[in-house]
Design a protein around this motif. Structure first.
Motif, PDB file in Angstrom:
ATOM      1  N   HIS A   1       0.822  -1.188   0.000  1.00  0.00           N
ATOM      2  CA  HIS A   1       0.000   0.000   0.000  1.00  0.00           C
ATOM      3  C   HIS A   1       0.868   1.254   0.000  1.00  0.00           C
TER       4      HIS A   1
ATOM      5  N   LEU B   1      -1.961   7.795   0.358  1.00  0.00           N
ATOM      6  CA  LEU B   1      -3.087   8.211  -0.472  1.00  0.00           C
ATOM      7  C   LEU B   1      -3.246   9.719  -0.372  1.00  0.00           C
TER       8      LEU B   1
ATOM      9  N   ASP C   1      -0.692   7.220  -4.222  1.00  0.00           N
ATOM     10  CA  ASP C   1      -1.960   6.968  -4.899  1.00  0.00           C
ATOM     11  C   ASP C   1      -2.740   8.272  -4.849  1.00  0.00           C
TER      12      ASP C   1
ATOM     13  N   ARG D   1      -8.928   2.332  -1.385  1.00  0.00           N
ATOM     14  CA  ARG D   1      -7.544   2.381  -0.907  1.00  0.00           C
ATOM     15  C   ARG D   1      -7.417   3.049   0.457  1.00  0.00           C
TER      16      ARG D   1
END
Length: 360
Positions: free
Chosen positions: A2, A5, A29, A40
Motif C-alpha cells: 500500500h 493516499l 496513490d 484504498r
C-alpha cells in the motif's frame, strides 16, 4: 504494498505534494475525491486530504482511521479545525510553513515501507454465497494449510453471528483474547504485532482472532483495520472469514484483501443466492473469485456456476464424506494435509505465491 493516499482536487497543491514525495522515492496513490479513494483508504499508511476535497470526504463518511492529515494553503484556522474534525484528521498541515513536518512524515512512511516490504503478509477474504456454503471451513482450512507449511497465519473472524471461528478449529478452550476483549469498547489504538501474537489463541504458527459466542456484538471498523494491519505486518497470511451481509468491518477486510473467495455450492438455488451476494461484494473489489463446492446433484459444473456469476474460478471442492465427522470431533479443517479441502487450499495459496509444498 500500500502507498500513501492523496485526495486532492487542487492541481497546484497536488503537484507540490507529489514532488515532495518524489524526494523520498515515494509514490502516491492520487484520487480526486472520496469515491475514487474509498477502496484504498483503509490500507494506506498515510492519508493526505486537500481542504478543497475535505467537505466531500466528510459527506462520504469514510471510515475512521489514524494517520490522516488535512492539507491547506489557507491560514483561517477556525475553518481548518472544523474540516479536520469532520474528516477525522490527526494533523493540519498548512503550506508553506508545514512542508518540513509533512516531509518528515513522508520520510517515516518511506522508511517503514522499505523495512516491511519483504515481510508484508497476504490477505485472503472468504464469504459464503449462501448460508452453510462452507466459507468458514475453507477459511480455517487455508489458515491451517499455511501453518502446516511453516507459514505464520492468522484467521480473522469477521462474522459476529457465525458461532466463532475458534469453534471450527476445535480451539474453543484455548486461552487467549477474542474480539470483545481486544476492542474493549474503546477507540482502536495501533496494535503491535508481537503483542497481538501473544494475546490471541494459537497453536504453532496458526492464530485466531475470533468472535465471542456470549457477546455477538458488531465489530468496529477501526478495530478491524488495526487488526488487519497488525496481522499483515506480523504474519505471512491473514484469512478473513466474512459475513454475507457486509458491515463496516467486513467492508474494510474485503477491501484489504489480495484476493476474495465466494464459496458457492453447485446447486441452482445457491447460484441465485450467490449472485445477490456477489452484487454486494463487487463494488469493493476487483479480485473476487468463485470456489464451487460439490456435490452437484443436478450435474451443475464449475464453469456453469462461474459463467452465471461472471466470476473466474479459483477452484472446486469435491465432497469429502469424512470432513463433517472430523469437524464434530474437534479436528481443524485440512489439519491432516490430505483430502480435497487440503488440496484446494494448497492450490489457492500457491496461486497467491505462497509455497506450501507438495501434497502429502
Amino acid at each position: 504494498m500500500h502507498r500513501p493516499l492523496l485526495v486532492c482536487d487542487d492541481p497546484d497543491l497536488l503537484d507540490e505534494v507529489v514532488f515532495l514525495a518524489a524526494d523520498f522515492a515515494l509514490e502516491l496513490d492520487v484520487a480526486p475525491g472520496p469515491e475514487a479513494a474509498r477502496r484504498r483508504y483503509p490500507g494506506a499508511p498515510l492519508v493526505l486530504i486537500g481542504d478543497g476535497s475535505a467537505p466531500a470526504c466528510a459527506r462520504a463518511r469514510l471510515p475512521e482511521r489514524p494517520n490522516v492529515m488535512l492539507l491547506s494553503r489557507s491560514h483561517g484556522m477556525d475553518r481548518l479545525v472544523a474540516l479536520a474534525e469532520a474528516i477525522g484528521a490527526d494533523h493540519i498541515v498548512r503550506f508553506p510553513d508545514g512542508v518540513r513536518y509533512l516531509a518528515g512524515q513522508l520520510l517515516r512512511v518511506s522508511t517503514d515501507t522499505a523495512m516491511v516490504t519483504a515481510a508484508q503478509g497476504r490477505v485472503l477474504a472468504v464469504v459464503g454465497g449462501r448460508g452453510g456454503a462452507g466459507a468458514t471451513v475453507l477459511a480455517a482450512g487455508l489458515a491451517m494449510t499455511a501453518g502446516a507449511a511453516g507459514l505464520r497465519s492468522l484467521l480473522v473472524d469477521a462474522d459476529p453471528l457465525g458461532g466463532g471461528a475458534d469453534l471450527v478449529l476445535g480451539w474453543e478452550d484455548v486461552a487467549g483474547l477474542r474480539w470483545p476483549a481486544l476492542v474493549g469498547g474503546r477507540p482502536a489504538a495501533p496494535i503491535d504485532p508481537p503483542a497481538l501474537d501473544r494475546a490471541l489463541p494459537s497453536r504453532g504458527p496458526v492464530a485466531v482472532l475470533s468472535c465471542d459466542r456470549n457477546a455477538p456484538a458488531g465489530l468496529p471498523g477501526e478495530a478491524m483495520a488495526a487488526a488487519l494491519e497488525a496481522g499483515r505486518r506480523g504474519r505471512d497470511l491473514v484469512v478473513a472469514d466474512l459475513p454475507r451481509r457486509l458491515d463496516e468491518a467486513a467492508v474494510l477486510a474485503l477491501r484489504a484483501g489480495d484476493r476474495e473467495l465466494l464459496v458457492v455450492p453447485a446447486e441452482l438455488r445457491a447460484c441465485v443466492a450467490a449472485a445477490r451476494v456477489a452484487a454486494t461484494l463487487t463494488p469493493h473489489t476487483d479480485a473476487l473469485h468463485v470456489v464451487v463446492r460439490g456435490p452437484a446433484p443436478g450435474k451443475l459444473r464449475a464453469r456453469h456456476v462461474a459463467r452465471s456469476l461472471g466470476l473466474p474460478v479459483a477452484g472446486t471442492l469435491r465432497a469429502e464424506r469424512s470432513l463433517p465427522r472430523r469437524l464434530e470431533r474437534g479436528a481443524p479443517p485440512a489439519a491432516g494435509g490430505r483430502g480435497p479441502l487440503a488440496a484446494l487450499c494448497r492450490r489457492i495459496l500457491g496461486d497467491l505465491g505462497l509455497k506450501t509444498g507438495a501434497a502429502a
